[in-house]
Design an enzyme around this catalytic site. Structure first.
Site, PDB file in Angstrom:
ATOM      1  N   GLU A 304     -65.193   8.965   7.023  1.00  0.00           N
ATOM      2  CA  GLU A 304     -63.986   8.962   7.861  1.00  0.00           C
ATOM      3  C   GLU A 304     -63.278  10.305   7.851  1.00  0.00           C
ATOM      4  O   GLU A 304     -62.644  10.691   8.823  1.00  0.00           O
ATOM      5  CB  GLU A 304     -62.998   7.887   7.369  1.00  0.00           C
ATOM      6  CG  GLU A 304     -63.232   6.550   8.021  1.00  0.00           C
ATOM      7  CD  GLU A 304     -62.141   5.540   7.718  1.00  0.00           C
ATOM      8  OE1 GLU A 304     -62.440   4.361   7.849  1.00  0.00           O
ATOM      9  OE2 GLU A 304     -61.006   5.912   7.340  1.00  0.00           O
ATOM     10  N   HIS A 333     -87.377   2.064  -5.799  1.00  0.00           N
ATOM     11  CA  HIS A 333     -88.423   1.165  -5.308  1.00  0.00           C
ATOM     12  C   HIS A 333     -88.147   0.737  -3.875  1.00  0.00           C
ATOM     13  O   HIS A 333     -88.655  -0.279  -3.417  1.00  0.00           O
ATOM     14  CB  HIS A 333     -88.523  -0.050  -6.239  1.00  0.00           C
ATOM     15  CG  HIS A 333     -88.839   0.363  -7.645  1.00  0.00           C
ATOM     16  ND1 HIS A 333     -90.118   0.550  -8.107  1.00  0.00           N
ATOM     17  CD2 HIS A 333     -88.016   0.692  -8.677  1.00  0.00           C
ATOM     18  CE1 HIS A 333     -90.074   0.952  -9.372  1.00  0.00           C
ATOM     19  NE2 HIS A 333     -88.821   1.049  -9.729  1.00  0.00           N
ATOM     20  N   LYS A 447     -59.482  -0.312  16.182  1.00  0.00           N
ATOM     21  CA  LYS A 447     -58.348  -1.191  15.856  1.00  0.00           C
ATOM     22  C   LYS A 447     -57.602  -1.557  17.132  1.00  0.00           C
ATOM     23  O   LYS A 447     -57.265  -2.715  17.376  1.00  0.00           O
ATOM     24  CB  LYS A 447     -57.380  -0.493  14.903  1.00  0.00           C
ATOM     25  CG  LYS A 447     -57.823  -0.447  13.453  1.00  0.00           C
ATOM     26  CD  LYS A 447     -56.671   0.086  12.580  1.00  0.00           C
ATOM     27  CE  LYS A 447     -57.056   0.173  11.115  1.00  0.00           C
ATOM     28  NZ  LYS A 447     -55.995   0.625  10.242  1.00  0.00           N
TER      29      LYS A 447
HETATM   30  O1  PA5 Z   1     -58.588   5.625   5.446  1.00  0.00           O
HETATM   31  C1  PA5 Z   1     -57.975   4.970   6.277  1.00  0.00           C
HETATM   32  O2  PA5 Z   1     -56.838   5.305   6.661  1.00  0.00           O
HETATM   33  C2  PA5 Z   1     -58.524   3.688   6.865  1.00  0.00           C
HETATM   34  O3  PA5 Z   1     -59.854   3.505   6.643  1.00  0.00           O
HETATM   35  C3  PA5 Z   1     -57.747   2.512   6.308  1.00  0.00           C
HETATM   36  O4  PA5 Z   1     -57.862   2.484   4.909  1.00  0.00           O
HETATM   37  C4  PA5 Z   1     -58.188   1.177   6.866  1.00  0.00           C
HETATM   38  O5  PA5 Z   1     -58.349   1.217   8.243  1.00  0.00           O
HETATM   39  C5  PA5 Z   1     -57.143   0.111   6.535  1.00  0.00           C
HETATM   40  O6  PA5 Z   1     -55.912   0.508   7.044  1.00  0.00           O
HETATM   41  P1  PA5 Z   1     -54.556  -0.064   6.534  1.00  0.00           P
HETATM   42  O7  PA5 Z   1     -54.396   0.285   5.106  1.00  0.00           O
HETATM   43  O8  PA5 Z   1     -53.538   0.565   7.400  1.00  0.00           O
HETATM   44  O9  PA5 Z   1     -54.612  -1.554   6.714  1.00  0.00           O
END
Ligand code: PA5
Length: 478
Positions: A304, A333, A447
């Protein structure tokens, strides 16, 4: 005195990065990275190191200060955790992505591998621990079949305070708790979220829920060392002060501007050069079941943070390196055949352990079969070390880039170091790639589309956009 206050102990627990097998000296010029190619980046490395320093000083990297500035929060967490232990049999995290992967990884690393199956006494009085991250209805139902909600504390964790998966889980348990406990429902929910923004904080305030905060400048995947990770860890008996001390120690090791002395910067530099030469897959392969889910946590952090269409100048770059999770020796394996003989497109990172927390001897036996009996008298510890060394050798022989991070042992101090190391490595790689490491427009797009599909007010335009997408054709469905 705590052991992490002893400098000698700290040094004995220092994580090391061995990048020999990334280098041309070892792999040859055609695949390995030469010292000259690192030297040719000198200006870029200095600029990136300076940017890291400046951003930190300007308060734009709040996650870097977490090992140092949370005394009061830690105290609150320790008090809350101790109350939870007295009253509850289960502790359930409702969260996804950065709100779930860290707690899972740390629990697996630092607690008994069958923690939930131990008796409460064997768990040191701590509750069983679950993370309900996915919204698979079967999984949610299965959870409710093994916990007693009246004896369960739910920790709803969402930085944005609006993620559909987490909020829908909250709605389910809210209903259930109100039904069973009436006004007592609020004693079974702790909210971890942004102090001001999002819907969860509104709900928490309105219903007077116990709340912990995720600092403003700390994104989901950089939040394990905030209450997101510290509360669940502490509830499960993990020494969070030692974990933060480990992170602080790694911060010291990674604070020099000199890339050649800074392990996380050097790691990122080598990955950057590897990416430039087409190594667009990063395999994380722990040789320890306890570290298995560290690879999951790292996968989100690396994917990400670095997977970006645009650079900071707005140019299309399609940056990133696809993380792959593997487990030594299990995946020897399964996947190692591909790693040694498939495309030259990977960097393999081994997570090794110096001293496992137990020793398991292999008894002598089958003396009439030398091809089996040679194992007798050794230990599983020796075997797993030999397997790791053998895989490293096989990759070296096949000229595949690989590197090893070794934890002298797996404990709260080394896990804190590891988390922090990978965060700094990721941030520095982002600087070199000249992208925004801390946003996630691709995730937001998904989202938003989910909100639109389920009819969230304010997403009508997005819904229209979705409705206008090319319709699927029957002929392509068999
Ligand atoms: O790193 C990030 O910001 C995202 O991957 C969030 O952790 C994930 O989408 C969950 O979001 P939130 O904590 O707002 O529910």
């Amino acid at each position: 005195m705590k052991r992490y206050e002893n400098q000698q102990w700290k040094e004995s627990m220092r994580i090391t990065l061995d990048f020999n097998n990334m280098m041309a000296d070892m792999l040859g010029e055609d695949q390995g990275i030469s010292k000259e190619s690192i030297a040719s980046l000198d200006e870029q490395l200095k600029t990136a190191a300076q940017a890291m320093k400046t951003k930190r000083e300007e308060g734009k990297m709040d996650w870097r200060d977490l090992p140092w500035n949370q005394n009061e929060i830690v105290e609150d967490i320790l008090n809350t955790a101790s109350k939870i232990k007295q009253k509850f049999d289960a502790f359930v995290v409702l969260g996804i992505g950065g709100s779930a992967l860290g707690p899972i990884a740390v629990q697996q690393a630092l607690n008994h591998m069958h923690y939930n199956e131990l008796s409460k006494a064997q768990r040191g009085g701590c509750p069983r621990f679950y993370v309900a991250d996915n919204v698979d209805p079967e999984r949610m139902k299965a959870l409710f079949e093994i916990i007693d909600v009246e004896k369960t504390m739910f920790n709803v964790v969402t930085k944005s305070g609006s993620t559909s998966e987490t909020m829908s889980q909250l709605m389910i348990i809210w209903d259930m708790l109100k039904d069973k406990l009436g006004e007592g429902y609020r004693d079974h929910i702790i909210a971890t979220t942004d102090r001001e923004n999002g819907n969860l904080i509104k709900i928490a305030k309105e219903h007077n829920l116990k709340t912990f905060y995720i600092p403003r400048g700390v994104g989901g995947r950089f939040s394990e060392l905030t209450p997101v990770g510290l509360l669940p860890a502490s509830v499960c008996g993990i020494d969070i002060e030692e974990m933060l001390a480990g992170a602080a120690y790694m911060d010291e090791l990674c604070s020099t501007q000199d890339v050649h002395k800074n392990p996380a910067y050097m790691a990122a530099t080598l990955q950057f050069l590897a990416m430039k030469s087409g190594k667009n897959i990063s395999v994380m392969m722990p040789y320890a079941d306890s570290l298995k889910y560290m690879a999951d946590w790292y996968a989100q952090l690396w994917a990400e943070s670095l997977g970006k269409r645009y650079n900071l100048k707005g140019e299309e770059v399609f940056a990133g390196q696809t993380p792959v999770k593997a487990l030594g020796v299990t995946d020897q394996h399964s996947q190692v055949q591909l790693y040694t003989e498939g495309p030259f497109d990977k960097v393999i990172t081994f997570l090794g352990v110096g001293k496992y927390r137990t020793t398991m001897e292999i008894p002598r036996g089958f003396e009439g079969i030398p091809a089996v009996s040679f194992l007798g008298g050794h230990t599983l510890n020796e075997l797993i070390h030999a397997e790791q060394a053998a895989t490293e050798y096989a990759l070296l022989k096949a000229k595949r880039l690989n590197r090893t991070l070794t934890l002298p042992e797996v404990n709260a101090f080394t896990v804190g170091q590891l988390l922090y190391f990978m965060e700094v490595e990721t941030a520095f790689a982002g600087e070199l790639l000249e992208i925004n490491t801390f946003d996630q427009p691709g995730v937001e797009e998904g989202k938003n589309a989910a909100y639109a599909l389920l009819g969230r007010p304010g997403y009508e335009e997005k819904k229209a956009e979705l409705d206008a997408r090319p319709q699927k054709k029957e002929e392509y469905i068999l």
